[in-house]
Design an enzyme around this catalytic site. Structure first.
Site, PDB file in Angstrom:
ATOM      1  N   GLY A 167      13.352   5.344  -0.927  1.00 43.12           N
ATOM      2  CA  GLY A 167      13.767   5.767  -2.267  1.00 43.12           C
ATOM      3  C   GLY A 167      15.035   6.599  -2.207  1.00 43.12           C
ATOM      4  N   GLY A 172      11.754   1.681  -4.509  1.00 48.69           N
ATOM      5  CA  GLY A 172      12.819   1.901  -3.524  1.00 48.69           C
ATOM      6  C   GLY A 172      13.477   0.589  -3.135  1.00 48.69           C
ATOM      7  N   ASP A 194       1.807   0.534   1.617  1.00 49.92           N
ATOM      8  CA  ASP A 194       1.383   1.255   0.419  1.00 49.92           C
ATOM      9  C   ASP A 194       0.585   2.466   0.902  1.00 49.92           C
ATOM     10  OD1 ASP A 194       0.093   2.255  -1.786  1.00 49.92           O
ATOM     11  OD2 ASP A 194      -0.532   0.307  -2.567  1.00 49.92           O
ATOM     12  N   SER A 240       6.385   8.171  -4.737  1.00 48.87           N
ATOM     13  CA  SER A 240       5.927   8.184  -6.134  1.00 48.87           C
ATOM     14  C   SER A 240       7.048   7.655  -7.007  1.00 48.87           C
ATOM     15  CB  SER A 240       5.592   9.606  -6.620  1.00 48.87           C
ATOM     16  OG  SER A 240       5.359   9.588  -8.021  1.00 48.87           O
ATOM     17  N   LYS A 247      -2.341   6.877  -8.888  1.00 48.59           N
ATOM     18  CA  LYS A 247      -2.918   6.667  -7.549  1.00 48.59           C
ATOM     19  C   LYS A 247      -2.048   7.288  -6.465  1.00 48.59           C
ATOM     20  CE  LYS A 247      -4.844   2.615  -6.565  1.00 48.59           C
ATOM     21  NZ  LYS A 247      -5.048   1.147  -6.551  1.00 48.59           N
ATOM     22  N   TYR A 303       2.242  10.906 -14.876  1.00 41.51           N
ATOM     23  CA  TYR A 303       3.087  11.485 -13.824  1.00 41.51           C
ATOM     24  C   TYR A 303       2.803  12.987 -13.690  1.00 41.51           C
ATOM     25  CZ  TYR A 303       7.470  12.669 -11.339  1.00 41.51           C
ATOM     26  OH  TYR A 303       8.414  13.120 -10.439  1.00 41.51           O
ATOM     27  N   TYR A 340      -6.099  22.013   0.618  1.00 42.10           N
ATOM     28  CA  TYR A 340      -6.002  21.753   2.072  1.00 42.10           C
ATOM     29  C   TYR A 340      -5.450  22.983   2.789  1.00 42.10           C
ATOM     30  CZ  TYR A 340      -7.551  17.004   2.791  1.00 42.10           C
ATOM     31  OH  TYR A 340      -8.339  15.888   2.933  1.00 42.10           O
TER      32      TYR A 340
END
Ligand code: NAD
Ligand code: UDP
Length: 319
Positions: free
Chosen positions: A10, A36, A56, A75, A91, A145, A159
């Site tokens: 991208g 991209g 992916d 994204s 996703k 988004y 995390y």
């Protein structure tokens, strides 16, 4: 260090690949080309310190060998792209971020999330500091988004807090420069391509809404510094210079010497009225501030689109 960059083909991902390679790191680029293009990394594919994997990243990410850094940039980013691909966008923000964090945890790698000024939505606080929680419509068209990125930030902090992964979150404000797709649909690429072709300049609404535009080199410098810092909390990286969309159109017309006329199209639903980063944190913690003002950045960007218009007859894309 060996780093994985998702979204490597991208606009921003490819510039980050260049920067990490220039700093002497080994780079694995991953992308499925949904928005991209292979041209963005064509200059890298023969290098021994660069490896490209077409994948992916919503699917499990397998990387053999050590990984010291994961920079998660995959994204769709242009409103026109994520409005056309709402499920993939949700996703990639959720499943992909989970996968990329899982890889960072398994490898003991530092993780950096490409977040966005969109987490502030249509802001009620101006300029926007990191402490502002935002004003987002979760069920509007842009929610796919904005909420995916807000989820991604929450997942990243989880995390960090619960698994002890070293994480960084950059909130990127509208960035432009060479390697944006001409038909990306974002305002800078649209206006430059339209001006170069002599097509009407597509102003959505009255054009009184504002944005703060960052030249890509400034952004990459801020991201590089953030990755090296020890700041886990979200950090704005953007140029505080704020312009109305009409001012941007005037600047592009002036710099290209174009005689294109302005045309008005309907303002998209939930289009934020203002946007300007508060970069006090980046200044103090990263010692970073933008160096390229808008007119200079546009001058650096126009020749890239000019050769695409001349060579391929590139056209802009409007809503
Ligand atoms: P881009 O569309 O040029 O690049 C995104 C890349 O991710 C593309 O190459 C695309 O093919 C890839 N991708 C998307 N889904 C994928 C998937 N499931 N698997 C593998 N690859 C996938 O956009 P960009 O402007 O370079 O944005 C990069 C990142 O920066 C995005 O995460 C975006 O949200 C964020 N960001 C960009 C801006 C900006 O102004 N450019 C502003 C805020 C945030
Ligand atoms: N915009 C416009 N004409 C265009 C594309 C965008 O007037 O051809 C406006 C859009 O409505 C928004 C601003 O420019 O107010 C920035 O849009 P962009 O798609 O670049 O990104 P956003 O900041 O909305 O995510």
């Amino acid at each position: 260090m060996r780093v994985l960059i998702t979204g490597a083909a991208g606009f921003l991902g490819s510039h980050l690949c260049d920067r990490y390679l220039a700093e002497g790191h080994e780079v694995i680029g991953m992308d499925n080309f949904i928005t991209g293009h292979p041209d963005n990394i064509a200059h890298l594919v023969e290098r021994p310190d660069f490896r490209f994997v077409e994948q992916d990243v919503t699917k499990f990410i397998q990387v053999d060998g050590p990984v010291g850094g994961v920079l998660h940039f995959a994204s769709p980013a242009s409103p026109i792209d994520y409005l056309e691909k709402p499920i993939q966008t949700l996703k990639v923000g959720s499943l992909c971020t989970h996968n990329a964090l899982g890889l960072a945890k398994a490898k003991g790698a530092r993780f950096l999330l490409a977040s966005t000024s969109e987490v502030y939505g249509d802001p009620k606080v101006h300029p926007q500091p990191e402490s502002y929680w935002g004003h987002v419509n979760p069920v509007g068209p842009r929610g796919v988004y904005d909420e995916a990125k807000r989820f991604a930030e929450a997942m990243t902090m989880a995390y960090h807090r619960y698994h002890g992964v070293e994480t960084r979150i950059v909130r990127i404000f509208n960035t432009y420069g060479p390697r944006m797709r001409p038909a990306d649909g974002r305002v800078v690429s649209n206006f430059i391509v339209q001006a170069l072709r002599g097509d009407p300049i597509s102003i959505y609404g009255e054009g009184s809404q504002t944005r703060s535009f960052t030249y890509v080199d400034d952004l990459v410098e801020g991201i590089y510094r953030l990755f090296q810092s020890d700041r886990a909390e979200p950090t704005n990286v953007g140029n505080p210079g704020e312009f109305t969309i009409r001012e941007l159109a005037a600047a592009v017309l002036d710099l290209t010497g174009s005689t294109s006329q302005l045309t008005h199209l309907p303002l998209p639903e939930d289009d934020p009225k203002v946007r300007q980063p508060d970069i006090a944190v980046a200044r103090v913690v990263l010692g970073w501030q933008p160096r390229v003002p808008l007119l200079e950045g546009l001058q650096k960007t126009i020749p890239y689109f000019q050769q695409l218009v001349e060579r391929e007859g590139a056209v802009a894309r409007t809503l």
